[in-house]
Design an enzyme around this catalytic site. Structure first.
Site, PDB file in Angstrom:
ATOM      1  N   GLU A 140      13.270 -15.832  -1.033  1.00 39.91           N
ATOM      2  CA  GLU A 140      13.427 -17.056  -0.223  1.00 39.91           C
ATOM      3  C   GLU A 140      12.176 -17.926  -0.296  1.00 39.91           C
ATOM      4  O   GLU A 140      12.238 -19.134  -0.139  1.00 39.91           O
ATOM      5  CB  GLU A 140      13.632 -16.698   1.254  1.00 39.91           C
ATOM      6  CG  GLU A 140      14.998 -16.166   1.605  1.00 39.91           C
ATOM      7  CD  GLU A 140      15.028 -15.746   3.071  1.00 39.91           C
ATOM      8  OE1 GLU A 140      14.457 -16.462   3.931  1.00 39.91           O
ATOM      9  OE2 GLU A 140      15.586 -14.671   3.349  1.00 39.91           O
TER      10      GLU A 140
ATOM     11  N   ASP B 162       0.830  -1.201   0.000  1.00 43.12           N
ATOM     12  CA  ASP B 162       0.000   0.000   0.000  1.00 43.12           C
ATOM     13  C   ASP B 162       0.871   1.261   0.000  1.00 43.12           C
ATOM     14  O   ASP B 162       1.897   1.317   0.674  1.00 43.12           O
ATOM     15  CB  ASP B 162      -0.861  -0.010   1.272  1.00 43.12           C
ATOM     16  CG  ASP B 162      -1.850   1.133   1.316  1.00 43.12           C
ATOM     17  OD1 ASP B 162      -2.867   1.061   0.609  1.00 43.12           O
ATOM     18  OD2 ASP B 162      -1.602   2.107   2.054  1.00 43.12           O
TER      19      ASP B 162
HETATM   20  C1  GLC Z   1      -4.162   3.176  -0.464  1.00 41.17           C
HETATM   21  C2  GLC Z   1      -5.427   2.359  -0.354  1.00 41.17           C
HETATM   22  C3  GLC Z   1      -6.520   3.247   0.119  1.00 41.17           C
HETATM   23  C4  GLC Z   1      -6.141   3.809   1.474  1.00 41.17           C
HETATM   24  C5  GLC Z   1      -4.782   4.509   1.422  1.00 41.17           C
HETATM   25  C6  GLC Z   1      -4.244   4.764   2.796  1.00 41.17           C
HETATM   26  O1  GLC Z   1      -4.252   4.152  -1.433  1.00 41.17           O
HETATM   27  O2  GLC Z   1      -5.714   1.756  -1.581  1.00 41.17           O
HETATM   28  O3  GLC Z   1      -7.746   2.577   0.191  1.00 41.17           O
HETATM   29  O4  GLC Z   1      -7.104   4.730   1.889  1.00 41.17           O
HETATM   30  O5  GLC Z   1      -3.823   3.719   0.777  1.00 41.17           O
HETATM   31  O6  GLC Z   1      -3.816   3.586   3.392  1.00 41.17           O
END
Ligand code: GLC
Length: 534
Positions: free
Chosen positions: A251, A209
């Site tokens: 790994e 993310d």
């Molecule tokens: C990413 C996710 C989103 C979230 C953001 C903060 O963009 O896809 O849904 O709000 O990160 O974590």
């Protein structure tokens, strides 16, 4: 330019179809109105029949759900609303029996304010080692009443919040999502342990993310428009982090997909060097309008930027953050931009659906892997959520001007005649389903050969069983204005008509699949696509 890197043949992720499950809204096994792992386990046969190779789960860890689970309180515990760790392990194993790999979502930029580390940091006070895991700073101004810098938020509002002892902490998203300090070795160590924790449980990959945001300018200097480098986007230190992650993934034979929103192709490709991430989401394709020239350019740019690093492209039209495809393609502006989302945009759903069907064939014929967001295979439109039911912080923090992202997160319709369209038996789903949701239900579409679901099933089946799809070369074919035509290997041809008149279909041996009927003269109507075998 670096030499072209040739990867070992047969790497599944180079041409996989990966289905994104948003667990809260997929299927509700215990009937409490929230989707859960039991719901997913019960629907594994559905995913297998659809023909996907892997499932990416948005976060299922324990979370106060301020940002839909992207506010993680503990990576080693599954949220009780979704199930248990033991159940997640079962799910991973059962999916594998169906030939489906599992990808989990790691959110390294920030944690929930309920995470043990942040609670300890608040308690320990200014100057403590606990606070060094985050970005705590004194404020500016005479009495420290002003935030430490002017950084713009990824959501609306401030990036700093002041705590009772007077210090401020940084959060690029909501105040409930404090940013971690990636210059601290304990932060790196913890994430490496978390990766191992999930790889040990058999996951085949990790989605990262906000992958380009982790590292911050150490001086936390003010942001100045147009001045490079940006103080928190795409800092060079990130590559060192991902190189160490890659060594761990190797790994286990596991793979990464990075959420990297960077318009600069050269900077983007740096994340995909052979010792960094395997893949990253292609947001330039997702945001591209339904326009022949723009799409062709985006496809060419994508392939050109991936080639030198040897990484496969990914093709993405939708996810849990953006306007659903059939809705977007049914509007005057068919591109996607967070900044321009408004309420009440006129939408022609029939048009959007026709285009989304054609886009599905385009996407699935391109070289690389494809991401499919739950409900895309049902042609679900973006739902209008009553104002008092919207939960997304993007809406709340905008002061109500941004519709937010809940419209693409509505619980799925499974059975037309069941309560809540079969999402879950007992309780009203956590987000309300629109009145026409039953007409999109899986059972109804399963018996309709003209449905979006039928198209996806056939397309995924052909993509898997026939030669020429997935990783490999593509060549543009001559075509009239507004028509995209390209050849893959083994005589496979894809033609998409984005012009305003019917187009001739090139000579072929076999018509494999069409997104809609050809006209009486055998021509391809506008906003329609075909797969041919020459
Ligand atoms: C990413 C996710 C989103 C979230 C953001 C903060 O963009 O896809 O849904 O709000 O990160 O974590």
């Amino acid at each position: 330019m670096a030499a072209v890197h040739s990867p070992p043949a047969g790497d599944w992720w180079r041409d996989a179809v990966i289905y994104q499950v948003y667990p809260r809204s997929f299927a509700d096994g215990d009937g409490d109105g929230t989707g859960d792992l039991a719901g997913v386990r019960a629907r594994l046969p559905y995913l297998a029949e659809l023909g996907v190779d892997a499932v990416w789960f948005t976060p299922w860890y324990v979370s106060p759900l301020v940002d839909g689970g992207y506010d993680v309180a503990d990576y080693r515990i599954v949220d009780p609303a979704f199930g248990t760790l033991a159940e997640a392990e079962k799910l991973i194993a059962e999916a594998r029996e169906f030939g489906i790999r599992t990808i989990v979502d790691i959110v390294p930029n920030h944690v929930s304010d309920q995470h043990a580390w942040f609670r300890a940091a608040l308690e320990a006070g200014p100057g403590s080692p606990e606070r060094e895991l985050f970005h705590f700073r004194p404020g500016r101004g005479e009495r420290g009443e002003l935030p430490p810098n002017n950084w713009p938020s990824q959501f609306s509002g401030r990036t700093w919040t002041r705590v009772p002892d007077g210090e401020w902490y940084l959060h690029l998203f909501t105040p409930e999502q404090p940013d971690l300090n990636w210059a601290h070795p304990a932060v790196r160590q913890e994430h490496e342990d978390v990766l191992r924790f999930w790889f040990e449980r058999g996951v085949a990959g990790v989605r990262i993310d906000s992958a380009a945001l982790l590292a911050k300018d150490p001086a936390l200097a003010d942001f100045e428009e147009g001045v490079d480098p940006h103080p928190y986007i795409d800092q060079d230190e990130l590559h060192d982090i991902y190189r160490s992650w890659r060594a761990i993934a190797d790994e286990y034979g596991a793979v990464f997909v990075g959420e990297v929103w960077l318009p600069d192709a050269e900077r983007f490709a740096r994340y995909l060097r052979p010792d960094e991430l395997h893949t990253a989401f292609n947001f330039n394709f997702l945001t591209c309008p339904w326009h022949p020239g723009r799409l062709r350019q985006t496809i060419d740019d994508t392939l050109a930027e991936h080639a030198p690093v040897g990484a496969p492209a990914t093709w993405v039209l939708c996810n849990h953050d953006v306007t659903r495809t059939v809705t977007r393609y049914g509007r005057a502006d068919t591109g996607f931009d967070f900044a321009t989302k408004t309420f009440g945009t006129p939408t022609d759903l029939a048009l959007g659906t026709r285009r989304a069907r054609a886009a599905a064939l385009l996407t699935l014929a391109l070289p690389g892997s494809v991401y499919l967001y739950q409900g895309e295979e049902l042609g679900l439109p973006e739902a209008d959520i009553p104002l008092d039911r919207i939960q997304d912080p993007m809406h709340v923090r905008s002061g109500g001007t941004d519709p937010g992202r809940d419209g693409c997160r509505v619980p799925l319709p499974w059975t037309a005649d069941a309560p809540h369209a079969g999402f879950g038996a007992l309780t009203e789903p956590w987000l309300p389903q629109p009145g026409d949701w039953p007409s999109y239900a899986v059972d109804r579409q399963s018996t309709d050969p003209g449905s979006m679901l039928a198209l996806y099933r056939r397309a995924l089946g052909l993509r898997r069983s026939s030669d020429g799809f997935g990783d490999g070369p593509m060549t543009w074919l001559p075509a009239t204005d507004g028509v995209l035509a390209f050849a893959r290997t083994h005589g496979l041809i894809c033609v998409v008509n984005l012009s305003d008149r019917p187009a001739a279909v090139p000579a072929h041996q076999e018509l494999l699949l069409a997104s809609g009927p050809l006209d009486d003269e055998g021509r391809l109507p506008r906003d329609t696509a075909v797969w041919l075998r020459a």
